[in-house]
Design a protein around this motif. Structure first.
Motif, PDB file in Angstrom:
ATOM      1  N   THR A 167       0.831  -1.205   0.000  1.00  0.00           N
ATOM      2  CA  THR A 167       0.000   0.000   0.000  1.00  0.00           C
ATOM      3  C   THR A 167       0.866   1.257   0.000  1.00  0.00           C
ATOM      4  O   THR A 167       0.683   2.158  -0.824  1.00  0.00           O
ATOM      5  N   LEU A 168       1.839   1.280   0.913  1.00  0.00           N
ATOM      6  CA  LEU A 168       2.710   2.447   1.001  1.00  0.00           C
ATOM      7  C   LEU A 168       3.521   2.631  -0.280  1.00  0.00           C
ATOM      8  O   LEU A 168       3.789   3.765  -0.697  1.00  0.00           O
ATOM      9  N   GLU A 169       3.889   1.519  -0.904  1.00  0.00           N
ATOM     10  CA  GLU A 169       4.659   1.640  -2.154  1.00  0.00           C
ATOM     11  C   GLU A 169       3.776   2.239  -3.245  1.00  0.00           C
ATOM     12  O   GLU A 169       4.221   3.084  -4.023  1.00  0.00           O
ATOM     13  N   ILE A 179       7.272   4.729  -0.158  1.00  0.00           N
ATOM     14  CA  ILE A 179       8.483   3.917  -0.053  1.00  0.00           C
ATOM     15  C   ILE A 179       8.772   3.269  -1.397  1.00  0.00           C
ATOM     16  O   ILE A 179       7.951   3.284  -2.313  1.00  0.00           O
ATOM     17  N   TRP A 180       9.949   2.712  -1.544  1.00  0.00           N
ATOM     18  CA  TRP A 180      10.259   1.895  -2.723  1.00  0.00           C
ATOM     19  C   TRP A 180      11.115   0.719  -2.289  1.00  0.00           C
ATOM     20  O   TRP A 180      11.837   0.768  -1.306  1.00  0.00           O
ATOM     21  N   ARG A 181      10.988  -0.393  -3.032  1.00  0.00           N
ATOM     22  CA  ARG A 181      11.677  -1.621  -2.651  1.00  0.00           C
ATOM     23  C   ARG A 181      12.459  -2.187  -3.829  1.00  0.00           C
ATOM     24  O   ARG A 181      12.154  -1.904  -4.988  1.00  0.00           O
ATOM     25  N   THR A 220      14.183  -2.071   1.556  1.00  0.00           N
ATOM     26  CA  THR A 220      13.047  -1.156   1.432  1.00  0.00           C
ATOM     27  C   THR A 220      13.484   0.222   1.926  1.00  0.00           C
ATOM     28  O   THR A 220      14.148   0.325   2.950  1.00  0.00           O
ATOM     29  N   PHE A 221      13.137   1.260   1.165  1.00  0.00           N
ATOM     30  CA  PHE A 221      13.621   2.606   1.484  1.00  0.00           C
ATOM     31  C   PHE A 221      12.472   3.588   1.484  1.00  0.00           C
ATOM     32  O   PHE A 221      11.460   3.401   0.810  1.00  0.00           O
ATOM     33  N   MET A 222      12.653   4.681   2.230  1.00  0.00           N
ATOM     34  CA  MET A 222      11.673   5.754   2.225  1.00  0.00           C
ATOM     35  C   MET A 222      11.960   6.691   1.052  1.00  0.00           C
ATOM     36  O   MET A 222      13.076   6.779   0.581  1.00  0.00           O
ATOM     37  N   GLY A 223      10.935   7.396   0.622  1.00  0.00           N
ATOM     38  CA  GLY A 223      11.121   8.411  -0.411  1.00  0.00           C
ATOM     39  C   GLY A 223      10.830   7.880  -1.795  1.00  0.00           C
ATOM     40  O   GLY A 223      10.423   6.737  -1.980  1.00  0.00           O
ATOM     41  N   ASN A 224      11.048   8.741  -2.783  1.00  0.00           N
ATOM     42  CA  ASN A 224      10.797   8.370  -4.168  1.00  0.00           C
ATOM     43  C   ASN A 224      11.865   7.416  -4.691  1.00  0.00           C
ATOM     44  O   ASN A 224      13.028   7.531  -4.326  1.00  0.00           O
TER      45      ASN A 224
END
Lengths: 233, 233
Positions: free
Chosen positions: A55-57, A62-64, A70-74
């Motif tokens: 959902t967050l992606e 976040i992006w994975r 898994t990282f925060m941000g664009n």
DNA sequence: CTCTCAACCAATTCCGAATTGGTCGAATCT
DNA sequence: AGATTCGACCAATTCGGAATTGGTTGAGAG
């Protein structure tokens, strides 16, 4: 199975995850713990956690990436600034157009910021190209001359762009012919053109430097089209 | 010890080495065998071989690097086009100067080559930035808008340069503050400035596009200096 | 005193193990 | 029976130590 209940429980995990992300102090690069650890820490199963992460992606929070984490941000764009990959998608003509757009502006900036040290090195490179006994030597000093112009801007990012352009040039015209083992003739067009460029930079003539560089690159392009060998400039 | 004899014996090893290099079929990358192997193959000591290699290196015939090996040809320049390394040697102000030099020229080229498809995407990005509910969303579409300008040049190397500049921007201003969680105000300077840029590109006004981009970047720079947060443009 | 050479040094590469997000199928629950 | 869950497995990536490689030094031969 009620869809509402499902969505509700899912959303609660998402909320729980958001709270964690707001509270947790994550490392410099914005990486958050591996799914296996995080699921244990939050007291949920990995499948449930992955739903919330999905959902967050989708929201772009976040992006994975497999193997990375898994990282925060664009999500950072795919590194198109990779020389090898770039060189396969382009051609000498396109590259020449790019040089024609960029390098005159570099020369313009150099005219404003060049120091006596840079001018001295430009003069030395110019002399070395005239003395060159082989095309390889000529190319070496010619390359260094052009790079010194870029260095004279005293702007690190700009120098990086120039180097990238140069690396591309080598990669694109890699299978180049060496059908000219002799040395460059004394009346090679580059000598006077280089002279004009250096003079303009010496005189702090920004427009002149840009124009001279543009003229020079046009000569190089003409030579490049005429005979495939020796793309030296 | 006679200097003549020394030089003579040294030269003979150099000659022997040259003969080997001419005859040997070396791998694609021009790498030649390690010094320890080569010295044994040529029947000379490593010290002697290294003297000869030093001569060839001085002539520019080969280049060497610890841990890598010895290679034929000119030494490739140190890859200054590496984002991580580059971002440590520069600063936001320098980067801004580089953008101010490069991006207007990209806009100028885009005005000449943009297709209706590009214009449509520019319009869409512009609309999305106005609709943005958060700064993060605004940034996403703003970035895409600027990249679309670069795409409109239809020049792969130029697009690569732009991406490099963009990657640098992210790397340099990475530890940025997020002190502005609210969304951009409707009268944010970027909206009208973006509009001017897009209009100039639509009208094939090359000088206008370059000027508009320059004006826009100056606004961004002014904002950047005023408050450290939100370097978005 | 000079030259040689083996040992050593630091930078780089190589390769296998560990890590990590993604996927599938059997077990489980209703 | 049907949907959901969860452990095992997969592929991409990173990590870490050993091996490799050009460069350097100091003892010893000449």
């Amino acid at each position: 199975m009620l869809a509402i209940d499902e969505a509700g429980s899912n959303r609660s995990i998402v909320t729980q995850l958001r709270a964690y992300l707001a509270q947790a102090t994550l490392p410099e690069d914005g990486r958050l713990p591996p799914e296996r650890d995080l699921s244990a820490a939050l007291g949920v199963t990995r499948t449930e956690l992955r739903k919330a992460l999905g959902t967050l992606e989708a929201e772009g929070q976040i992006w994975r990436h497999v193997g990375k984490g898994t990282f925060m941000g664009n999500r950072p764009m795919d590194t198109l600034s990779d020389i090898a990959a770039l060189s396969k998608r382009t051609n000498p003509a396109e590259l020449m157009r790019a040089r024609m757009i960029i390098e005159p502006e570099i020369a313009r900036a150099a005219a404003l910021t060049a120091t006596p040290m840079h001018l001295a090195e430009l003069r030395m490179c110019q002399a070395r190209t005239r003395e060159a006994a082989t095309w390889r030597q000529y190319e070496t000093w010619d390359t260094r001359l052009h790079r010194t112009v870029a260095e004279a801007t005293q702007n690190t990012p700009l120098l990086g762009l120039f180097d990238m352009l140069n690396a591309l040039r080598r990669a694109v015209t890699w299978g180049r012919l060496r059908s000219n083992p002799i040395k460059p003739e004394p009346d090679h067009h580059s000598f006077t053109e280089h002279e004009t460029i250096i003079a303009a930079i010496e005189n702090r003539d920004m427009n002149g430097a840009a124009a001279a560089m543009r003229t020079h690159l046009q000569s190089v392009e003409r030579n490049l089209l005429a005979r495939q060998s020796s793309e030296a400039d």
